[in-house]
Design a protein around this motif. Structure first.
Motif, PDB file in Angstrom:
ATOM      1  N   THR A   1       6.212  -2.352  -4.683  1.00 25.23           N
ATOM      2  CA  THR A   1       6.031  -3.222  -3.462  1.00 25.23           C
ATOM      3  C   THR A   1       8.143  -3.854  -3.290  1.00 25.23           C
ATOM      4  N   HIS A   2       8.828  -3.130  -2.740  1.00 25.42           N
ATOM      5  CA  HIS A   2      10.187  -3.883  -2.688  1.00 25.42           C
ATOM      6  C   HIS A   2       9.635  -5.286  -1.597  1.00 25.42           C
ATOM      7  N   VAL A   3      10.332  -6.462  -2.028  1.00 23.39           N
ATOM      8  CA  VAL A   3      10.019  -7.917  -1.324  1.00 23.39           C
ATOM      9  C   VAL A   3      11.208  -8.612  -0.655  1.00 23.39           C
ATOM     10  N   GLY A   4      12.389  -8.068  -1.208  1.00 26.84           N
ATOM     11  CA  GLY A   4      13.569  -8.325  -0.315  1.00 26.84           C
ATOM     12  C   GLY A   4      14.389  -8.648  -1.908  1.00 26.84           C
ATOM     13  N   ASP A   5      15.488  -9.558  -1.334  1.00 27.63           N
ATOM     14  CA  ASP A   5      16.828  -9.861  -2.782  1.00 27.63           C
ATOM     15  C   ASP A   5      16.542 -10.389  -4.183  1.00 27.63           C
ATOM     16  N   ASN A   6      17.481 -10.686  -4.537  1.00 30.97           N
ATOM     17  CA  ASN A   6      17.161 -10.970  -5.576  1.00 30.97           C
ATOM     18  C   ASN A   6      16.788 -12.263  -5.889  1.00 30.97           C
ATOM     19  N   GLY A   7      15.676 -12.978  -6.356  1.00 30.59           N
ATOM     20  CA  GLY A   7      14.717 -13.730  -6.457  1.00 30.59           C
ATOM     21  C   GLY A   7      13.702 -13.902  -5.842  1.00 30.59           C
ATOM     22  N   VAL A   8      13.483 -13.186  -4.821  1.00 34.94           N
ATOM     23  CA  VAL A   8      12.118 -12.645  -3.883  1.00 34.94           C
ATOM     24  C   VAL A   8      10.859 -12.131  -4.432  1.00 34.94           C
ATOM     25  N   ALA A   9      10.972 -11.648  -5.532  1.00 34.46           N
ATOM     26  CA  ALA A   9      10.015 -11.102  -6.504  1.00 34.46           C
ATOM     27  C   ALA A   9       9.581 -12.172  -7.049  1.00 34.46           C
ATOM     28  N   LEU A  10      10.053 -13.352  -8.257  1.00 29.57           N
ATOM     29  CA  LEU A  10       9.765 -14.423  -8.296  1.00 29.57           C
ATOM     30  C   LEU A  10       9.055 -15.425  -7.547  1.00 29.57           C
ATOM     31  N   SER A  11       9.164 -15.460  -6.427  1.00 27.92           N
ATOM     32  CA  SER A  11       9.004 -16.253  -5.025  1.00 27.92           C
ATOM     33  C   SER A  11       7.438 -15.734  -4.902  1.00 27.92           C
ATOM     34  N   MET A  12       7.613 -14.635  -4.411  1.00 27.20           N
ATOM     35  CA  MET A  12       5.895 -14.210  -4.745  1.00 27.20           C
ATOM     36  C   MET A  12       5.060 -14.037  -5.503  1.00 27.20           C
ATOM     37  N   ARG A  13       5.493 -14.279  -7.067  1.00 31.10           N
ATOM     38  CA  ARG A  13       4.472 -13.752  -7.962  1.00 31.10           C
ATOM     39  C   ARG A  13       4.140 -15.751  -8.028  1.00 31.10           C
ATOM     40  N   SER A  14       4.917 -16.690  -7.439  1.00 25.39           N
ATOM     41  CA  SER A  14       4.711 -17.939  -7.265  1.00 25.39           C
ATOM     42  C   SER A  14       4.086 -17.984  -6.972  1.00 25.39           C
ATOM     43  N   HIS A  15       4.111 -17.459  -5.771  1.00 21.07           N
ATOM     44  CA  HIS A  15       3.339 -17.686  -4.235  1.00 21.07           C
ATOM     45  C   HIS A  15       1.710 -17.245  -4.977  1.00 21.07           C
ATOM     46  N   GLU A  16       1.729 -16.038  -5.379  1.00 19.39           N
ATOM     47  CA  GLU A  16       0.405 -15.355  -5.031  1.00 19.39           C
ATOM     48  C   GLU A  16       0.074 -16.612  -7.099  1.00 19.39           C
ATOM     49  N   SER A  17       0.326 -17.239  -7.824  1.00 21.85           N
ATOM     50  CA  SER A  17      -0.163 -17.626  -8.401  1.00 21.85           C
ATOM     51  C   SER A  17      -0.814 -19.225  -8.272  1.00 21.85           C
ATOM     52  N   ALA A  18      -0.127 -19.267  -7.373  1.00 25.00           N
ATOM     53  CA  ALA A  18      -0.809 -20.994  -6.480  1.00 25.00           C
ATOM     54  C   ALA A  18      -2.686 -20.356  -5.716  1.00 25.00           C
ATOM     55  N   ILE A  19      -1.613 -19.324  -5.561  1.00 24.45           N
ATOM     56  CA  ILE A  19      -3.361 -18.668  -4.852  1.00 24.45           C
ATOM     57  C   ILE A  19      -4.659 -19.003  -6.357  1.00 24.45           C
ATOM     58  N   GLY A  20      -4.312 -17.734  -6.940  1.00 21.23           N
ATOM     59  CA  GLY A  20      -5.135 -17.281  -7.526  1.00 21.23           C
ATOM     60  C   GLY A  20      -5.509 -18.697  -9.219  1.00 21.23           C
ATOM     61  N   SER A  21      -4.787 -19.691  -8.945  1.00 23.78           N
ATOM     62  CA  SER A  21      -5.059 -21.099  -9.664  1.00 23.78           C
ATOM     63  C   SER A  21      -6.340 -21.844  -8.334  1.00 23.78           C
ATOM     64  N   ALA A  22      -5.812 -21.439  -7.329  1.00 23.44           N
ATOM     65  CA  ALA A  22      -6.943 -22.363  -6.891  1.00 23.44           C
ATOM     66  C   ALA A  22      -8.571 -21.488  -6.533  1.00 23.44           C
ATOM     67  N   ASP A  23      -8.082 -20.330  -6.413  1.00 24.82           N
ATOM     68  CA  ASP A  23      -9.421 -18.967  -6.698  1.00 24.82           C
ATOM     69  C   ASP A  23      -9.884 -19.593  -8.234  1.00 24.82           C
ATOM     70  N   ASP A  24      -9.404 -19.712  -9.318  1.00 29.50           N
ATOM     71  CA  ASP A  24      -9.627 -19.787 -10.493  1.00 29.50           C
ATOM     72  C   ASP A  24     -10.578 -20.973 -10.124  1.00 29.50           C
ATOM     73  N   GLY A  25      -9.454 -22.016 -10.073  1.00 27.40           N
ATOM     74  CA  GLY A  25     -10.809 -23.314  -9.943  1.00 27.40           C
ATOM     75  C   GLY A  25     -11.743 -23.173  -9.313  1.00 27.40           C
ATOM     76  N   LEU A  26     -11.841 -22.793  -8.183  1.00 30.86           N
ATOM     77  CA  LEU A  26     -13.662 -22.528  -7.517  1.00 30.86           C
ATOM     78  C   LEU A  26     -14.461 -21.702  -8.342  1.00 30.86           C
ATOM     79  N   PHE A  27     -14.219 -20.453  -9.198  1.00 31.18           N
ATOM     80  CA  PHE A  27     -14.595 -19.570  -9.445  1.00 31.18           C
ATOM     81  C   PHE A  27     -15.191 -20.477 -10.493  1.00 31.18           C
ATOM     82  N   ARG A  28     -14.818 -21.379 -11.376  1.00 35.85           N
ATOM     83  CA  ARG A  28     -14.993 -22.342 -12.579  1.00 35.85           C
ATOM     84  C   ARG A  28     -15.720 -23.454 -11.776  1.00 35.85           C
ATOM     85  N   LYS A  29     -15.283 -24.130 -11.248  1.00 29.90           N
ATOM     86  CA  LYS A  29     -16.602 -24.632 -10.360  1.00 29.90           C
ATOM     87  C   LYS A  29     -18.559 -24.167 -10.625  1.00 29.90           C
TER      88      LYS A  29
END
Length: 145
Positions: A24-52
């Protein structure tokens, strides 16, 4: 996900499809890093709830098998829960994504959140938990508890 000029993306798209099935092309240079960070924020919260939930299961004394079966076949069956559930039953010898990698991703997400003026209190909490896990020996290449 790929960031960069559209022409470059279109030129490299066949090669990228050799690497992975979804590109998936997400935009100009740097946008993929922003998208990856967005996914990490969601994933860390989901992972925390799973561990709980896993800790709750242990203290409530119902079996791992029952807990995993219910979690992966219910309304909470996010892709992360479906992916992680089997690891609760049989953990791999070596972690595929360790605490150190999660800490790096969370730091990138928190840095981006500061730049965008988006507070991420859950990520700060997850970062503290990851720091404790690293101090207790669950850093690089160790299996999660």
């Amino acid at each position: 996900m790929v960031g960069g000029r559209t022409e470059t993306f279109e030129h490299l798209k066949p090669l990228l499809h050799d690497i992975g099935p979804k590109v998936t092309h997400v935009g100009d240079n740097g946008v993929a890093l922003s998208m990856r960070s967005h996914e990490s924020a969601i994933g860390s919260a989901d992972d925390g709830l799973f561990r709980k939930a896993c800790c709750w299961r242990k203290r409530a004394e119902f079996s791992r098998e029952v807990a995993v079966d219910v979690m992966v076949h219910s309304a909470i069956a996010s892709p992360m829960v479906v992916y992680r559930g089997p690891f609760v039953l049989q953990q791999p010898e070596e972690a595929w994504f360790d605490v150190n990698m999660m800490q790096k991703d969370m730091l990138l997400a928190m840095e981006l959140g500061r730049k965008l003026n988006v507070p991420l209190p859950d990520d700060r909490r997850q970062q503290r938990i990851s720091n404790r896990r690293a101090r207790h020996g669950f850093g690089r290449s160790s299996t999660s508890p």
